[in-house]
Design a protein around this motif. Sequence first.
Motif, PDB file in Angstrom:
ATOM      1  N   UNK A  93       0.859  -1.135  -0.121  1.00 17.74           N
ATOM      2  CA  UNK A  93      -0.387  -0.032   0.044  1.00 17.74           C
ATOM      3  C   UNK A  93       0.923   1.122   0.144  1.00 17.74           C
ATOM      4  N   UNK A  94       0.856   1.891  -1.109  1.00 20.28           N
ATOM      5  CA  UNK A  94       1.676   3.149  -1.105  1.00 20.28           C
ATOM      6  C   UNK A  94       1.221   4.347  -0.300  1.00 20.28           C
ATOM      7  N   UNK A  95      -0.199   4.556  -0.172  1.00 23.35           N
ATOM      8  CA  UNK A  95      -0.604   5.581   0.834  1.00 23.35           C
ATOM      9  C   UNK A  95      -1.156   5.085   2.036  1.00 23.35           C
ATOM     10  N   UNK A  96      -0.271   4.348   2.820  1.00 20.22           N
ATOM     11  CA  UNK A  96      -0.674   3.913   3.976  1.00 20.22           C
ATOM     12  C   UNK A  96      -0.426   4.898   5.316  1.00 20.22           C
ATOM     13  N   UNK A  97      -1.503   4.625   5.843  1.00 25.17           N
ATOM     14  CA  UNK A  97      -1.221   5.577   7.187  1.00 25.17           C
ATOM     15  C   UNK A  97      -1.523   4.558   8.482  1.00 25.17           C
ATOM     16  N   UNK A  98      -0.943   4.800   9.698  1.00 24.45           N
ATOM     17  CA  UNK A  98      -1.090   4.279  10.779  1.00 24.45           C
ATOM     18  C   UNK A  98      -2.310   4.268  11.327  1.00 24.45           C
ATOM     19  N   UNK A  99      -3.230   3.467  12.073  1.00 25.73           N
ATOM     20  CA  UNK A  99      -4.157   3.472  12.826  1.00 25.73           C
ATOM     21  C   UNK A  99      -4.311   4.041  14.213  1.00 25.73           C
ATOM     22  N   UNK A 125      -5.034  12.300  12.135  1.00 23.12           N
ATOM     23  CA  UNK A 125      -4.476  11.494  10.911  1.00 23.12           C
ATOM     24  C   UNK A 125      -3.409  10.836  11.496  1.00 23.12           C
ATOM     25  N   UNK A 126      -3.514   9.372  10.815  1.00 23.83           N
ATOM     26  CA  UNK A 126      -2.193   8.581  11.388  1.00 23.83           C
ATOM     27  C   UNK A 126      -0.969   8.793  10.679  1.00 23.83           C
TER      28      UNK A 126
END
Length: 223
Positions: A93-99, A125-126
């Motif tokens: 996943x290129x545009x991954x953000x932490x949860x 925002x993660x």
Amino acid sequence: MKRPLLLVLAAAAIALPSCEMPMATGSGVAAYQAYDRPAKLPSNPSNVRVKVSTSRQRVYVMEGDTPLLVMPVSVGTASTPTPKGSFRIYKKEHYRRAVSHGIAYSGSNARRTLIGKRPSGWSFKGTPMPYWCEFKPAYGFHTGWVKHTPCTHGCIRMHENLAPKFFRLVSNGTPVNIATTQPEDAKYGNIPLPPDAGPLPDYSLQYYLGDGYFTQHKKPSYN
């Protein structure tokens, strides 16, 4: 990323959460951003495998006995180690953000926090984790500041210019072996390193709230 921050925010960046320009400057940052390593595309992508040496903090992307990419990384600390063993990449996943962790913000105020500890009424925002390649639930390779000593919570951080190369070279199903040492350490592990990111100023929190960090790298090239 969990590291000390120099929160020197330009007024324009404070006003614009989607700011696309990093705020960290200085010769050390410039040298870090200039760092790169050669990469080679595989003849047969199904033969690619990844080997991680936690003691050397090196990743070897191999096709047979041929190294396609050799890069320094940051691995987990003694108390939060990178898991060892044999795995396979199963999610990219290129545009991954932490949860669970990231940035709480309200107007011009921003701070790093766990999602459960954000101030009441603040947005969240993660933490951006570009070029995510997951090999075990909650563990993956991703872009992050690379330090010369182990510093992560178990993930494997890649330099911003090398993460997109790694992302292209591997696929869902690519084998990953993580061990204290690898046979490739002696033959390929002695490579130039980027400046230690530990003493460098971080990019601004406002920058991380936007999408700029997901493309904060040189255009990848391959031999």
